[in-house]
Enzyme design. Structure first.
Site, mmCIF file in Angstrom:
data_model
loop_
_atom_site.group_PDB
_atom_site.id
_atom_site.type_symbol
_atom_site.label_atom_id
_atom_site.label_comp_id
_atom_site.label_asym_id
_atom_site.label_seq_id
_atom_site.Cartn_x
_atom_site.Cartn_y
_atom_site.Cartn_z
ATOM 1 N NE ARG A 20 -1.368 2.575 2.612
ATOM 2 C CZ ARG A 20 -0.736 3.679 2.994
ATOM 3 N NH1 ARG A 20 -0.512 4.664 2.145
ATOM 4 N NH2 ARG A 20 -0.306 3.812 4.242
ATOM 5 C CG ASP A 21 3.281 4.469 2.779
ATOM 6 O OD1 ASP A 21 3.827 5.094 1.860
ATOM 7 O OD2 ASP A 21 3.006 4.989 3.877
ATOM 8 C CG HIS A 24 2.754 6.514 -2.103
ATOM 9 N ND1 HIS A 24 1.828 7.321 -2.735
ATOM 10 C CD2 HIS A 24 2.241 6.270 -0.868
ATOM 11 C CE1 HIS A 24 0.800 7.537 -1.914
ATOM 12 N NE2 HIS A 24 1.024 6.912 -0.796
ATOM 13 C CB SER A 174 1.942 11.937 6.319
ATOM 14 O OG SER A 174 0.823 11.540 7.031
ATOM 15 C CG HIS A 201 2.272 5.116 8.906
ATOM 16 N ND1 HIS A 201 1.975 4.015 8.109
ATOM 17 C CD2 HIS A 201 2.728 6.063 8.053
ATOM 18 C CE1 HIS A 201 2.231 4.305 6.838
ATOM 19 N NE2 HIS A 201 2.684 5.546 6.775
ATOM 20 C CG HIS A 203 6.713 8.084 5.871
ATOM 21 N ND1 HIS A 203 6.854 7.545 4.611
ATOM 22 C CD2 HIS A 203 5.411 7.912 6.204
ATOM 23 C CE1 HIS A 203 5.682 7.073 4.196
ATOM 24 N NE2 HIS A 203 4.778 7.283 5.151
ATOM 25 C CE1 TYR A 292 -0.444 12.886 3.470
ATOM 26 C CE2 TYR A 292 -0.787 12.950 1.100
ATOM 27 C CZ TYR A 292 -1.124 12.472 2.348
ATOM 28 O OH TYR A 292 -2.146 11.592 2.475
HETATM 29 C C1 LIG Z 1 -3.221 8.157 1.753
HETATM 30 C C2 LIG Z 1 -1.937 8.591 1.489
HETATM 31 C C3 LIG Z 1 -0.854 8.394 2.510
HETATM 32 O O1 LIG Z 1 0.177 7.731 1.823
HETATM 33 C C4 LIG Z 1 -1.226 7.674 3.784
HETATM 34 C C5 LIG Z 1 -0.004 7.462 4.588
HETATM 35 O O2 LIG Z 1 0.585 6.385 4.594
HETATM 36 C C6 LIG Z 1 0.601 8.591 5.290
HETATM 37 O O3 LIG Z 1 -0.065 9.632 5.458
HETATM 38 O O4 LIG Z 1 1.779 8.452 5.682
HETATM 39 MN MN LIG Z 2 2.739 6.650 4.934
#
Ligand SMILES: CC[C@H](O)CC(=O)C(=O)O
Ligand SMILES: [Mn+2]
Length: 341
Positions: A20-21, A24, A174, A201, A203, A292
């Site tokens: 999913r992620d 991207h 995000s 979550h 990054h 983002y």
């Molecule tokens: C919905 C887009 C986004 O990639 C969700 C997410 O994983 C994030 O905000 O980090």
């Molecule tokens: Mn993400």
């Protein structure tokens, strides 16, 4: 002899979001075979939850967010068929995905619905969280761009998700902009104020995803997201195989077999990536400016198309506090920079 790390009760639940992620990072072009191979590997390693959807969630395949190479329902069906022990999860952003998408994935065998909103807009998730529960799914609230609001306001929003029926609420970094200190403040506040478990979550834009995830565990988080090979938007997510290896070294039980994860990262996921995940200039600026993560490839294309600097686009987007759903602003900013050259 001490028991292997995988035998002990896991200290947290790991959700792998490579499909999913991580989507991207491949501009949403996963094939059915890649989905099968990745799910088979993660399932073999013992990963308990595997998220599969367009990178921007169900219904994300569009001009605005990028068209999927393969219909996400096909990827989801292959994932459900392949997983022997793992639950399959989907992400839905209300408005991008709709109620019918949730019903369709439930019918396809998805067990976990992750409902995402900007960190100050939890009220738009109420209906979808409620519907996930009515459908008999586990509902996870996902508060994105969590660096943009205070810990207390994040808690207020998380309470809205909890009251709507969420079984878990995530603090979502995000932009990869949170540090160990700002993760601590948010996770402590959420854990102290919610009755449901809390997740992180993370990054990698400031190279802190593993440290931030460990910090979250130290402060009571019980759910952690990661992506194999560090795949994902921007600099990518907390790398699953690295995180479980570090947890092993620290005596934190993950329930996942580290060496199998290392092999899956090297032999299955990395070959599927178009380019290495790294903290290059654009990725670092995303974290530094608080933009983002999914804006990375869009801003790269806009910079090339209009002959302007990607770094400048990102810094300007950061100044304007642009959030997910405002992808059109990337073009606006690129055009303004081109006009002022
Ligand atoms: C919905 C887009 C986004 O990639 C969700 C997410 O994983 C994030 O905000 O980090
Ligand atoms: Mn993400």
């Amino acid at each position: 002899m001490s028991a292997p790390a995988t035998a002990a009760k896991p200290a947290f639940r790991l959700t792998d979001s490579t499909l999913r992620d991580g989507s991207h990072a491949v501009a949403h072009q996963y094939t059915e075979q890649q989905a099968i191979d990745i799910v088979a590997g993660l399932d073999r390693a013992g990963v308990p939850v595997i998220e599969v959807s367009h990178g921007d969630g169900l219904g994300g395949s569009s001009f605005n967010y990028g068209f999927s190479g393969t219909d996400e329902m096909k990827l989801i069906s292959r994932a459900v068929e392949t997983a022997k022990q793992a639950k399959i999860a989907c992400l839905l952003l209300p408005g991008i995905g709709v109620a019918d998408d949730l019903k369709a994935v439930k019918d396809a065998g998805v067990q976990v619905a992750r409902i995402a909103t900007h960190c100050t807009e939890a009220d738009i998730a109420e209906q979808h969280i409620g519907m996930a529960k009515e459908l008999g799914m586990e509902a996870v609230g996902f508060l994105m761009m969590a660096h943009m609001t205070s810990p207390d306001e994040l808690l207020r929003q998380a309470l809205i998700m909890q009251e709507s029926g969420a079984d878990v609420v995530y603090c979502v970094d995000s932009a990869g902009a949170l540090t160990t200190k700002t993760v601590t403040e948010r996770i402590e506040t959420l854990v102290g104020g919610l009755d449901v478990p809390v997740g992180l979550h993370a990054h990698e834009n400031l190279s802190l995803s593993v440290a931030n995830s460990l910090t979250a565990l130290d402060h009571g988080a019980l759910h952690i997201d990661a992506c194999t090979g560090g795949a994902g938007a921007g600099a990518g997510n907390c790398p699953t195989e690295v995180f479980v290896a570090v947890c092993d070294r620290m005596g934190v039980a993950t329930g996942v077999d580290t060496m199998t994860m290392v092999d899956v990262a090297e032999e299955v996921v990395r070959p599927a990536m178009n380019r290495p995940q790294m903290v290059d200039r654009a990725a670092l600026i995303l974290g530094y400016a608080g933009v983002y993560g999914s804006f990375m490839l869009h801003s790269e294309r806009a910079a090339k198309r209009y002959g302007v600097s990607q770094a400048q686009i990102l810094i300007e987007l950061g100044k304007r506090g642009v959030v997910g759903g405002q992808e059109d602003m990337i073009i606006d900013v690129a055009l303004e920079l081109a006009a002022n050259k």
